[in-house]
Enzyme design. Structure first.
Site, PDB file in Angstrom:
ATOM      1  N   HIS A   1       0.858  -1.188   0.000  1.00 34.56           N
ATOM      2  CA  HIS A   1       0.000   0.000   0.000  1.00 34.56           C
ATOM      3  C   HIS A   1       0.890   1.233   0.000  1.00 34.56           C
ATOM      4  O   HIS A   1       1.939   1.237   0.628  1.00 34.56           O
ATOM      5  CB  HIS A   1      -0.901   0.009   1.246  1.00 34.56           C
ATOM      6  CG  HIS A   1      -2.042   0.951   1.117  1.00 34.56           C
ATOM      7  ND1 HIS A   1      -1.940   2.295   1.380  1.00 34.56           N
ATOM      8  CD2 HIS A   1      -3.319   0.746   0.707  1.00 34.56           C
ATOM      9  CE1 HIS A   1      -3.098   2.868   1.148  1.00 34.56           C
ATOM     10  NE2 HIS A   1      -3.957   1.954   0.732  1.00 34.56           N
TER      11      HIS A   1
ATOM     12  N   ASP B   1      -7.919  -5.391  -0.096  1.00 33.23           N
ATOM     13  CA  ASP B   1      -8.408  -6.234  -1.188  1.00 33.23           C
ATOM     14  C   ASP B   1      -8.022  -7.705  -1.035  1.00 33.23           C
ATOM     15  O   ASP B   1      -8.499  -8.540  -1.793  1.00 33.23           O
ATOM     16  CB  ASP B   1      -7.850  -5.716  -2.529  1.00 33.23           C
ATOM     17  CG  ASP B   1      -8.396  -4.335  -2.863  1.00 33.23           C
ATOM     18  OD1 ASP B   1      -9.597  -4.128  -2.643  1.00 33.23           O
ATOM     19  OD2 ASP B   1      -7.626  -3.490  -3.329  1.00 33.23           O
TER      20      ASP B   1
HETATM   21  N1  CMC Z   1       4.186  -7.599  -4.900  1.00 36.90           N
HETATM   22  C1  CMC Z   1       5.505  -7.547  -5.071  1.00 36.90           C
HETATM   23  N2  CMC Z   1       6.264  -6.453  -4.901  1.00 36.90           N
HETATM   24  C2  CMC Z   1       5.638  -5.331  -4.528  1.00 36.90           C
HETATM   25  C3  CMC Z   1       4.248  -5.290  -4.329  1.00 36.90           C
HETATM   26  C4  CMC Z   1       3.514  -6.473  -4.508  1.00 36.90           C
HETATM   27  N3  CMC Z   1       2.194  -6.498  -4.324  1.00 36.90           N
HETATM   28  N4  CMC Z   1       3.884  -4.040  -3.960  1.00 36.90           N
HETATM   29  C5  CMC Z   1       5.013  -3.318  -3.943  1.00 36.90           C
HETATM   30  N5  CMC Z   1       6.075  -4.097  -4.269  1.00 36.90           N
HETATM   31  C6  CMC Z   1       7.488  -3.692  -4.293  1.00 36.90           C
HETATM   32  C7  CMC Z   1       7.812  -2.845  -5.525  1.00 36.90           C
HETATM   33  O1  CMC Z   1       8.251  -3.652  -6.592  1.00 36.90           O
HETATM   34  C8  CMC Z   1       8.897  -1.953  -4.969  1.00 36.90           C
HETATM   35  O2  CMC Z   1      10.088  -2.723  -4.910  1.00 36.90           O
HETATM   36  P1  CMC Z   1      11.532  -2.005  -5.131  1.00 36.90           P
HETATM   37  O3  CMC Z   1      11.682  -1.043  -4.003  1.00 36.90           O
HETATM   38  O4  CMC Z   1      12.506  -3.122  -5.113  1.00 36.90           O
HETATM   39  O5  CMC Z   1      11.438  -1.315  -6.475  1.00 36.90           O
HETATM   40  C9  CMC Z   1       8.480  -1.685  -3.537  1.00 36.90           C
HETATM   41  O6  CMC Z   1       7.706  -2.834  -3.164  1.00 36.90           O
HETATM   42  C10 CMC Z   1       7.633  -0.424  -3.360  1.00 36.90           C
HETATM   43  O7  CMC Z   1       6.521  -0.527  -4.266  1.00 36.90           O
HETATM   44  P2  CMC Z   1       5.923   0.670  -5.099  1.00 36.90           P
HETATM   45  O8  CMC Z   1       5.224   0.122  -6.283  1.00 36.90           O
HETATM   46  O9  CMC Z   1       7.001   1.691  -5.329  1.00 36.90           O
HETATM   47  O10 CMC Z   1       4.894   1.269  -4.041  1.00 36.90           O
HETATM   48  P3  CMC Z   1       3.689   2.201  -4.357  1.00 36.90           P
HETATM   49  O11 CMC Z   1       3.391   2.918  -3.105  1.00 36.90           O
HETATM   50  O12 CMC Z   1       3.958   3.020  -5.578  1.00 36.90           O
HETATM   51  O13 CMC Z   1       2.527   1.175  -4.743  1.00 36.90           O
HETATM   52  C11 CMC Z   1       0.745  -0.355  -4.604  1.00 36.90           C
HETATM   53  C12 CMC Z   1       1.535   0.751  -3.884  1.00 36.90           C
HETATM   54  C13 CMC Z   1      -0.519  -0.653  -3.800  1.00 36.90           C
HETATM   55  C14 CMC Z   1       0.329   0.161  -5.981  1.00 36.90           C
HETATM   56  C15 CMC Z   1       1.610  -1.610  -4.731  1.00 36.90           C
HETATM   57  O14 CMC Z   1       1.962  -2.084  -3.448  1.00 36.90           O
HETATM   58  C16 CMC Z   1       0.937  -2.725  -5.534  1.00 36.90           C
HETATM   59  O15 CMC Z   1       1.038  -2.730  -6.749  1.00 36.90           O
HETATM   60  N6  CMC Z   1       0.225  -3.687  -4.857  1.00 36.90           N
HETATM   61  C17 CMC Z   1      -0.523  -4.700  -5.563  1.00 36.90           C
HETATM   62  C18 CMC Z   1      -1.867  -4.144  -6.032  1.00 36.90           C
HETATM   63  C19 CMC Z   1      -2.843  -3.943  -4.903  1.00 36.90           C
HETATM   64  O16 CMC Z   1      -3.025  -4.819  -4.074  1.00 36.90           O
HETATM   65  N7  CMC Z   1      -3.500  -2.786  -4.900  1.00 36.90           N
HETATM   66  C20 CMC Z   1      -4.523  -2.443  -3.907  1.00 36.90           C
HETATM   67  C21 CMC Z   1      -4.082  -1.347  -3.009  1.00 36.90           C
HETATM   68  S1  CMC Z   1      -5.082  -1.151  -1.538  1.00 36.90           S
HETATM   69  C22 CMC Z   1      -6.675  -0.706  -2.049  1.00 36.90           C
HETATM   70  C23 CMC Z   1      -6.765   0.402  -3.008  1.00 36.90           C
HETATM   71  O17 CMC Z   1      -6.055   1.396  -2.961  1.00 36.90           O
HETATM   72  O18 CMC Z   1      -7.623   0.306  -3.865  1.00 36.90           O
END
Ligand code: CMC
Length: 426
Positions: free
Chosen positions: A305, A362
């Site tokens: 998140h 989720d």
């Molecule tokens: N699986 C594997 N790696 C992950 C995941 C995941 N679900 N989420 C984040 N990471 C890694 C990402 O690759 C990055 O690694 P590194 O630092 O080595 O590059 C690190 O963790 C930070 O991730 P980010 O993408 O920079 O973080 P963000 O704040 O931009 O993204 C997120 C947040 C929710 C988009 C992301 O965690 C994600 O894609 N999660 C899966 C989709 C999901 O479950 N979304 C629902 C969110 S909660 C409800 C809502 O908002 O609707």
């Protein structure tokens, strides 16, 4: 608190701090560009507060979520979705009389314009329900021009009521269209959630009895989704509304933002991922390794998140509800056990631990929706039903604060000036 000082090119600039009621500080850079000629660069708004807001507080480090000051745990246990909607919209819990009036107002406004059925009929039966929901909400602008002026408070109030009252029926029509079943009508003698269940799952050929466990569970899920401060879809609603676009079309933009798999679309993706792992023999480590592989383009959906770097408090409540609801409905779903084991495996893995990636809202919600008989591709529609009071409240707050039109700057990195070359000379 002291001002923040920035030194650039031999000059010093001072910026005040804005401090919120929970002591969060933000540097007010309102005069940055006019004073220094500089702008800030913050892709994804990771460090940017786009507004002040008095609706929802969340502390991602501590795993705290409160609507209008009330902890989500207390609202989940004691409140109802309609009461939470009132709280978000008006800032205070309603008295018994105010709640009754609000419920009656929603019931009285729940009939959807009849001609909207034609819109649904124009979609293929296989259409994604989010495509139909967004189109229908946008179309509501055309049926509600009498309440579309953001500068007239009575129109804003009426538009808010109509939208809140009608979204459940629009959601149910998406389901009916996919199933080639007759479109239903709301039942004003029932509560908000029961009317939605009846219009979705009922048929004109048989009486429909609302299962109280199903109703209470859905009500809980809607409460948990009702607001989450400046998330992607809510920020979208606010920014579209800042152009003075009407409430209906602003919310339609929020529905589009929610649909994405990194946001609300994740609930559908989680279930599809669990099914994939299950059908592939349940090899959890294989998929955890895949999620860690930067070349694999695979994420553990329902994990991580932007704001929570701790357990998502909503996920904790949903996980607790999962066991209870499945037991009460006498459903034995192997995906619940798989999800729990996947969580355990991931939370032991340094990749997830070091990045503070925990299950989010989720991760377990889909297992409950499935138990309630909601098709997988409708999960994000359920999220939209829940999030609607949040979108509407934020749109109203943005409007009341007289927020200037949202229009970020950029740092241009393209070609510098060059002369046009006629096509024959290229
Ligand atoms: N699986 C594997 N790696 C992950 C995941 C995941 N679900 N989420 C984040 N990471 C890694 C990402 O690759 C990055 O690694 P590194 O630092 O080595 O590059 C690190 O963790 C930070 O991730 P980010 O993408 O920079 O973080 P963000 O704040 O931009 O993204 C997120 C947040 C929710 C988009 C992301 O965690 C994600 O894609 N999660 C899966 C989709 C999901 O479950 N979304 C629902 C969110 S909660 C409800 C809502 O908002 O609707």
């Amino acid at each position: 608190m002291a001002n923040i000082t920035l030194t650039h090119d031999g000059k010093t600039f001072e910026f005040p701090l804005t401090v919120g009621s929970e002591k969060e500080g933000g540097i007010d850079i309102g005069k940055l560009r006019s004073g220094s000629g500089l702008v800030t660069l913050d892709p994804g708004f990771v460090n940017t507060a786009s507004t002040t807001s008095s609706i929802t507080f969340l502390d991602g480090e501590k795993g705290i979520l409160r609507y209008r000051g009330y902890p989500i745990e207390q609202l989940a246990e004691h409140s109802s979705f309609v009461e939470v909607a009132y709280l978000l919209l008006h800032g205070e819990l309603p008295s018994a009389a105010q709640l009754a009036t609000f419920q009656q107002t929603l019931a009285a406004n729940s009939l959807v314009p009849e001609d909207l059925k034609h819109l649904y009929r124009a979609f293929p039966r296989t259409a994604h329900p989010m495509a139909m929901l967004g189109a229908a909400v946008n179309a509501l602008s055309a049926f509600n021009e009498d309440v579309s002026d953001p500068n007239v408070p009575a129109q804003v109030e009426a538009a808010s009521h109509r939208l809140l009252a009608q979204l459940p029926l629009l959601a149910s029509w998406g389901y009916k269209h996919a199933k080639n079943q007759p479109f239903a009508y709301p039942d004003a003698s029932l509560d908000y959630v029961s009317s939605f269940l009846k219009s979705t799952f009922g048929l004109p050929t048989a009486p429909y009895a609302v299962d109280d466990e199903v109703r209470r569970t859905l009500d809980l899920l809607l409460i948990l989704h009702a607001d989450h401060e400046q998330n992607c879809s809510t920020s979208t609603v606010r920014i579209v509304g800042s152009s003075k676009a009407n409430l209906f079309t602003s919310v339609n933009a929020g529905i589009s933002a929610l649909w994405g798999p990194l946001h609300g679309g994740a609930n559908q993706e989680v279930l599809e991922m669990l099914e994939l792992i299950h059908n592939d023999g349940g090899n959890l480590q294989k998929y955890v390794d895949l999620a860690k592989d930067k070349n694999a383009n695979f994420r553990l959906m329902g994990f991580g998140h932007r704001v929570y770097k701790n357990f998502d408090p909503r996920a904790k409540i949903i996980k607790g509800a999962c066991d209870r609801v499945l037991a009460k409905l006498k459903i034995d779903d192997p995906l619940l056990d798989l999800a729990k084991r996947l969580e355990e495996t991931a939370l032991k893995d340094d990749y997830f631990v070091s990045r503070k990636l925990y299950p989010n809202v989720d991760f377990y919600s889909g297992i409950i929706y499935r138990a309630l008989g909601i098709p997988t591709n409708m999960f994000t529609v359920m999220f939209a039903l829940g999030r609607l009071p949040g979108w509407v409240s934020h749109w109203r707050e943005m409007n009341a604060l007289k927020t200037p039109i949202g229009r970020p700057r950029q740092i241009y990195t393209g070609a510098t000036e060059r002369d046009y070359v006629p096509v024959a000379k290229r």
